[in-house]
Design a protein around this motif. Structure first.
Motif, PDB file in Angstrom:
ATOM      1  N   CYS A 216       0.981  -1.112   0.107  1.00  0.00           N
ATOM      2  CA  CYS A 216       0.062   0.118  -0.027  1.00  0.00           C
ATOM      3  C   CYS A 216       1.024   1.179   0.031  1.00  0.00           C
ATOM      4  O   CYS A 216       0.649   2.238  -0.844  1.00  0.00           O
ATOM      5  CB  CYS A 216      -0.877   0.098   1.077  1.00  0.00           C
TER       6      CYS A 216
ATOM      7  N   ASP B 172       2.459   1.341  -3.505  1.00  0.00           N
ATOM      8  CA  ASP B 172       1.435   1.979  -4.359  1.00  0.00           C
ATOM      9  C   ASP B 172       1.428   3.459  -4.312  1.00  0.00           C
ATOM     10  O   ASP B 172       1.076   4.118  -5.319  1.00  0.00           O
ATOM     11  CB  ASP B 172       0.208   1.235  -4.263  1.00  0.00           C
ATOM     12  N   ASN B 173       1.028   4.132  -3.297  1.00  0.00           N
ATOM     13  CA  ASN B 173       0.972   5.389  -2.964  1.00  0.00           C
ATOM     14  C   ASN B 173       2.138   6.331  -3.502  1.00  0.00           C
ATOM     15  O   ASN B 173       2.175   7.416  -4.176  1.00  0.00           O
ATOM     16  CB  ASN B 173       0.144   5.739  -1.709  1.00  0.00           C
TER      17      ASN B 173
ATOM     18  N   LEU C 208       2.214   6.263  -6.977  1.00  0.00           N
ATOM     19  CA  LEU C 208       1.056   6.937  -7.583  1.00  0.00           C
ATOM     20  C   LEU C 208       1.567   8.452  -7.632  1.00  0.00           C
ATOM     21  O   LEU C 208       1.615   9.289  -8.696  1.00  0.00           O
ATOM     22  CB  LEU C 208      -0.223   6.853  -6.782  1.00  0.00           C
TER      23      LEU C 208
ATOM     24  N   ILE D  63      -3.652   3.391  -9.091  1.00  0.00           N
ATOM     25  CA  ILE D  63      -4.481   3.505  -8.193  1.00  0.00           C
ATOM     26  C   ILE D  63      -5.560   2.209  -8.109  1.00  0.00           C
ATOM     27  O   ILE D  63      -5.826   1.720  -6.850  1.00  0.00           O
ATOM     28  CB  ILE D  63      -5.581   4.290  -8.882  1.00  0.00           C
TER      29      ILE D  63
ATOM     30  N   ALA E 253      -3.534   0.119  -5.213  1.00  0.00           N
ATOM     31  CA  ALA E 253      -3.803   0.820  -3.974  1.00  0.00           C
ATOM     32  C   ALA E 253      -5.107   0.200  -3.612  1.00  0.00           C
ATOM     33  O   ALA E 253      -5.247   0.057  -2.283  1.00  0.00           O
ATOM     34  CB  ALA E 253      -3.716   2.339  -4.077  1.00  0.00           C
TER      35      ALA E 253
ATOM     36  N   CYS F  38      -4.523  -1.459  -0.130  1.00  0.00           N
ATOM     37  CA  CYS F  38      -4.717  -0.710   0.980  1.00  0.00           C
ATOM     38  C   CYS F  38      -5.972  -1.135   1.767  1.00  0.00           C
ATOM     39  O   CYS F  38      -6.128  -0.623   2.933  1.00  0.00           O
ATOM     40  CB  CYS F  38      -4.664   0.975   0.587  1.00  0.00           C
TER      41      CYS F  38
END
Length: 116
Positions: free
Chosen positions: A23, A26-27, A30, A78, A81, A85
């Motif tokens: 998570c 991924d962010n 992003l 996105i 995530a 997440c």
């Protein structure tokens, strides 16, 4: 509190620590991909102003394809995530992440060809 199976207990729910790391990554990706897309797309007017030489056409191609690649990767991050997440597995989000990631991989080919 860590359970015997390696899951972390948070507010009464068991969370997979690997999903927490994914998570976070991924962010982070992003944010990075969003900034890269903005920078590449902002460079297009200058890179594509004069298309009279092969070098200028190559620079324009790299700016456009790089910006497009990062926009596709934004969709990938996105979707990843959404899956990573959450405390559950989101199969449609996982499939979307895999599909858009594959599409982004295909986009690398014309960028590399345009740069040569």
């Amino acid at each position: 509190e860590v359970a015997k199976d390696g899951l972390v207990k948070l507010d009464g729910e068991m969370l997979d620590p690997v999903k927490g790391v994914n998570c976070f990554l991924d962010n982070g990706q992003l944010i990075f991909r969003t900034m890269a897309a903005i920078l590449l797309l902002r460079s297009m007017p200058e890179a594509c102003a004069d298309l009279s030489t092969p070098e200028n056409r190559g620079a324009c191609t790299v700016a456009f394809n790089g910006g497009f690649l990062n926009m596709v990767l934004i969709a990938t991050m996105i979707a990843a995530a959404v899956n990573d997440c959450a405390n559950t597995v989101n199969v449609p989000a996982g499939c979307t992440a895999i599909t858009t990631g594959f599409m982004a991989s295909l986009q690398v080919l014309p960028t590399g060809i345009g740069a040569t």
